[in-house]
Design a protein around this motif. Structure first.
Motif, PDB file in Angstrom:
ATOM      1  N   PHE A   7      42.298  36.972  30.452  1.00 23.76           N
ATOM      2  CA  PHE A   7      42.073  37.378  31.841  1.00 23.76           C
ATOM      3  C   PHE A   7      43.344  37.318  32.679  1.00 23.76           C
ATOM      4  CE2 PHE A   7      37.503  36.965  30.934  1.00 23.76           C
ATOM      5  CZ  PHE A   7      37.075  38.164  31.489  1.00 23.76           C
ATOM      6  N   VAL A   8      44.234  36.385  32.398  1.00 22.48           N
ATOM      7  CA  VAL A   8      45.521  36.351  33.116  1.00 22.48           C
ATOM      8  C   VAL A   8      46.325  37.603  32.784  1.00 22.48           C
ATOM      9  CG1 VAL A   8      47.750  35.164  33.314  1.00 22.48           C
ATOM     10  CG2 VAL A   8      45.616  33.848  33.425  1.00 22.48           C
ATOM     11  N   LEU A   9      46.410  37.955  31.513  1.00 28.71           N
ATOM     12  CA  LEU A   9      47.124  39.176  31.130  1.00 28.71           C
ATOM     13  C   LEU A   9      46.470  40.403  31.770  1.00 28.71           C
ATOM     14  CD1 LEU A   9      47.894  38.519  27.350  1.00 28.71           C
ATOM     15  CD2 LEU A   9      49.495  38.411  29.282  1.00 28.71           C
ATOM     16  N   THR A  10      45.153  40.439  31.783  1.00 22.48           N
ATOM     17  CA  THR A  10      44.438  41.559  32.386  1.00 22.48           C
ATOM     18  C   THR A  10      44.725  41.632  33.882  1.00 22.48           C
ATOM     19  OG1 THR A  10      42.698  41.383  30.712  1.00 22.48           O
ATOM     20  CG2 THR A  10      42.170  42.626  32.697  1.00 22.48           C
ATOM     21  N   ALA A  11      44.787  40.484  34.545  1.00 23.72           N
ATOM     22  CA  ALA A  11      45.087  40.457  35.979  1.00 23.72           C
ATOM     23  C   ALA A  11      46.476  41.001  36.284  1.00 23.72           C
ATOM     24  CB  ALA A  11      44.956  39.028  36.509  1.00 23.72           C
ATOM     25  N   LEU A  12      47.389  40.866  35.325  1.00 26.35           N
ATOM     26  CA  LEU A  12      48.764  41.328  35.520  1.00 26.35           C
ATOM     27  C   LEU A  12      49.000  42.734  34.980  1.00 26.35           C
ATOM     28  CD1 LEU A  12      50.603  38.016  34.580  1.00 26.35           C
ATOM     29  CD2 LEU A  12      50.248  38.971  36.876  1.00 26.35           C
ATOM     30  N   ALA A  13      47.974  43.355  34.411  1.00 28.82           N
ATOM     31  CA  ALA A  13      48.149  44.655  33.756  1.00 28.82           C
ATOM     32  C   ALA A  13      48.562  45.762  34.709  1.00 28.82           C
ATOM     33  CB  ALA A  13      46.873  45.049  33.015  1.00 28.82           C
ATOM     34  N   ASP A  14      48.095  45.707  35.964  1.00 29.58           N
ATOM     35  CA  ASP A  14      48.385  46.814  36.883  1.00 29.58           C
ATOM     36  C   ASP A  14      49.526  46.540  37.845  1.00 29.58           C
ATOM     37  OD1 ASP A  14      46.888  44.927  38.271  1.00 29.58           O
ATOM     38  OD2 ASP A  14      45.725  46.407  39.391  1.00 29.58           O
ATOM     39  N   GLN A  15      49.834  45.270  38.086  1.00 31.47           N
ATOM     40  CA  GLN A  15      50.922  44.938  39.013  1.00 31.47           C
ATOM     41  C   GLN A  15      51.282  43.458  38.915  1.00 31.47           C
ATOM     42  OE1 GLN A  15      49.272  45.921  42.848  1.00 31.47           O
ATOM     43  NE2 GLN A  15      48.378  43.908  43.129  1.00 31.47           N
ATOM     44  N   PRO A  16      52.500  43.098  39.331  1.00 29.19           N
ATOM     45  CA  PRO A  16      52.870  41.683  39.374  1.00 29.19           C
ATOM     46  C   PRO A  16      52.018  40.941  40.400  1.00 29.19           C
ATOM     47  CG  PRO A  16      54.823  43.076  39.478  1.00 29.19           C
ATOM     48  CD  PRO A  16      53.633  43.964  39.670  1.00 29.19           C
ATOM     49  N   ARG A  17      51.730  39.693  40.124  1.00 29.75           N
ATOM     50  CA  ARG A  17      50.942  38.871  41.052  1.00 29.75           C
ATOM     51  C   ARG A  17      51.494  37.446  41.054  1.00 29.75           C
ATOM     52  NH1 ARG A  17      46.953  42.307  41.978  1.00 29.75           N
ATOM     53  NH2 ARG A  17      45.590  43.188  40.435  1.00 29.75           N
ATOM     54  N   HIS A  18      51.227  36.762  42.159  1.00 25.39           N
ATOM     55  CA  HIS A  18      51.573  35.340  42.242  1.00 25.39           C
ATOM     56  C   HIS A  18      50.357  34.520  41.825  1.00 25.39           C
ATOM     57  CE1 HIS A  18      49.272  35.022  45.985  1.00 25.39           C
ATOM     58  NE2 HIS A  18      49.867  36.150  46.360  1.00 25.39           N
ATOM     59  N   GLY A  19      50.549  33.222  41.683  1.00 29.49           N
ATOM     60  CA  GLY A  19      49.504  32.350  41.147  1.00 29.49           C
ATOM     61  C   GLY A  19      48.155  32.487  41.807  1.00 29.49           C
ATOM     62  N   TYR A  20      48.116  32.394  43.142  1.00 30.58           N
ATOM     63  CA  TYR A  20      46.824  32.476  43.830  1.00 30.58           C
ATOM     64  C   TYR A  20      46.204  33.857  43.644  1.00 30.58           C
ATOM     65  CZ  TYR A  20      43.234  32.195  47.413  1.00 30.58           C
ATOM     66  OH  TYR A  20      42.026  32.228  48.075  1.00 30.58           O
ATOM     67  N   GLY A  21      47.027  34.889  43.660  1.00 29.74           N
ATOM     68  CA  GLY A  21      46.534  36.243  43.418  1.00 29.74           C
ATOM     69  C   GLY A  21      45.941  36.391  42.028  1.00 29.74           C
ATOM     70  N   ILE A  22      46.564  35.745  41.054  1.00 33.42           N
ATOM     71  CA  ILE A  22      46.039  35.772  39.681  1.00 33.42           C
ATOM     72  C   ILE A  22      44.682  35.075  39.631  1.00 33.42           C
ATOM     73  CG2 ILE A  22      46.400  34.968  37.307  1.00 33.42           C
ATOM     74  CD1 ILE A  22      49.445  35.268  37.853  1.00 33.42           C
ATOM     75  N   LEU A  23      44.579  33.912  40.281  1.00 37.37           N
ATOM     76  CA  LEU A  23      43.303  33.187  40.301  1.00 37.37           C
ATOM     77  C   LEU A  23      42.183  34.049  40.854  1.00 37.37           C
ATOM     78  CD1 LEU A  23      44.352  29.633  41.587  1.00 37.37           C
ATOM     79  CD2 LEU A  23      43.652  30.262  39.275  1.00 37.37           C
ATOM     80  N   ARG A  24      42.432  34.699  41.975  1.00 36.28           N
ATOM     81  CA  ARG A  24      41.413  35.559  42.604  1.00 36.28           C
ATOM     82  C   ARG A  24      41.061  36.740  41.708  1.00 36.28           C
ATOM     83  NH1 ARG A  24      44.486  36.179  47.838  1.00 36.28           N
ATOM     84  NH2 ARG A  24      44.569  38.264  47.006  1.00 36.28           N
ATOM     85  N   GLU A  25      42.089  37.358  41.119  1.00 37.10           N
ATOM     86  CA  GLU A  25      41.873  38.532  40.274  1.00 37.10           C
ATOM     87  C   GLU A  25      41.085  38.175  39.015  1.00 37.10           C
ATOM     88  OE1 GLU A  25      42.271  42.697  39.786  1.00 37.10           O
ATOM     89  OE2 GLU A  25      42.632  41.387  41.502  1.00 37.10           O
ATOM     90  N   VAL A  26      41.374  37.035  38.402  1.00 37.28           N
ATOM     91  CA  VAL A  26      40.645  36.584  37.214  1.00 37.28           C
ATOM     92  C   VAL A  26      39.174  36.371  37.558  1.00 37.28           C
ATOM     93  CG1 VAL A  26      40.329  34.619  35.631  1.00 37.28           C
ATOM     94  CG2 VAL A  26      42.601  35.620  35.964  1.00 37.28           C
ATOM     95  N   GLU A  27      38.918  35.746  38.686  1.00 34.54           N
ATOM     96  CA  GLU A  27      37.533  35.521  39.103  1.00 34.54           C
ATOM     97  C   GLU A  27      36.811  36.854  39.316  1.00 34.54           C
ATOM     98  OE1 GLU A  27      34.929  33.091  42.442  1.00 34.54           O
ATOM     99  OE2 GLU A  27      37.073  32.736  42.285  1.00 34.54           O
ATOM    100  N   GLU A  28      37.475  37.803  39.950  1.00 31.33           N
ATOM    101  CA  GLU A  28      36.867  39.117  40.188  1.00 31.33           C
ATOM    102  C   GLU A  28      36.653  39.886  38.882  1.00 31.33           C
ATOM    103  OE1 GLU A  28      38.143  43.302  42.225  1.00 31.33           O
ATOM    104  OE2 GLU A  28      38.587  41.485  43.364  1.00 31.33           O
ATOM    105  N   LEU A  29      37.670  39.904  38.016  1.00 30.51           N
ATOM    106  CA  LEU A  29      37.565  40.625  36.745  1.00 30.51           C
ATOM    107  C   LEU A  29      36.437  40.099  35.869  1.00 30.51           C
ATOM    108  CD1 LEU A  29      41.347  40.891  35.846  1.00 30.51           C
ATOM    109  CD2 LEU A  29      39.811  42.833  36.259  1.00 30.51           C
ATOM    110  N   SER A  30      36.206  38.805  35.936  1.00 25.22           N
ATOM    111  CA  SER A  30      35.190  38.171  35.093  1.00 25.22           C
ATOM    112  C   SER A  30      33.845  38.053  35.799  1.00 25.22           C
ATOM    113  CB  SER A  30      35.667  36.786  34.650  1.00 25.22           C
ATOM    114  OG  SER A  30      35.686  35.894  35.754  1.00 25.22           O
ATOM    115  N   SER A  31      33.709  38.683  36.956  1.00 29.43           N
ATOM    116  CA  SER A  31      32.470  38.604  37.754  1.00 29.43           C
ATOM    117  C   SER A  31      32.090  37.155  38.039  1.00 29.43           C
ATOM    118  CB  SER A  31      31.326  39.340  37.054  1.00 29.43           C
ATOM    119  OG  SER A  31      31.657  40.692  36.860  1.00 29.43           O
ATOM    120  N   GLY A  32      33.096  36.331  38.274  1.00 33.82           N
ATOM    121  CA  GLY A  32      32.864  34.933  38.615  1.00 33.82           C
ATOM    122  C   GLY A  32      32.634  34.015  37.432  1.00 33.82           C
ATOM    123  N   GLU A  33      32.629  34.554  36.218  1.00 29.18           N
ATOM    124  CA  GLU A  33      32.381  33.739  35.028  1.00 29.18           C
ATOM    125  C   GLU A  33      33.556  32.820  34.695  1.00 29.18           C
ATOM    126  OE1 GLU A  33      29.543  33.540  33.070  1.00 29.18           O
ATOM    127  OE2 GLU A  33      28.624  34.721  34.665  1.00 29.18           O
TER     128      GLU A  33
END
Length: 126
Positions: A7-33
């Motif tokens: 999920f971290v790699l997936t969060a970074l697939a479209d653009q660079p992100r910082h730590g908090y942005g990665i956390l939010r994106e992982v939660e969204e990508l996984s539908s909160g799982e």
């Protein structure tokens, strides 16, 4: 590859992100799982960096805090692609088995064993 790394790699697939942005994106990508803790995230980032799958893209200071932005490397794109294909193949195999009705019988479907016949030994053992 761990679920967190995927999920971290997936969060970074479209653009660079910082730590908090990665956390939010992982939660969204996984539908909160998947809800990574900060310590877990930075452990995953350190491992992915050591493995050459991500690199530090840039650092910015915002509101007096340093933000590190990470991005995928070419090797990271290859690893993510391979893992996504592996997961898709596994899901496809599962769907085929389910469709074909190749599930194991449920406990209620199992026929009880025939009772033993013949002489018994003392204590009830055959």
């Amino acid at each position: 590859m761990t679920q967190a790394a995927f999920f971290v790699l997936t969060a970074l697939a479209d653009q660079p992100r910082h730590g908090y942005g990665i956390l939010r994106e992982v939660e969204e990508l996984s539908s909160g799982e998947v809800q990574l803790r900060v310590g877990t995230l930075y452990g995953v980032l350190d491992r992915l960096t050591a493995d050459g799958l991500i690199v530090l893209d840039r650092e910015e200071v915002q509101q007096g805090r340093l933000r590190r932005y990470y991005r995928l490397t070419d090797e990271g794109v290859q690893a993510l692609t391979a893992e996504a294909e592996r997961m898709a193949a596994g899901a496809s195999a599962a769907r085929k088995r389910i469709t074909a009705g190749r599930r194991a019988p449920a406990p209620a479907d199992v026929k009880p064993a025939k009772p033993a016949t013949g002489p018994r030994l003392a204590g009830g053992l055959a």
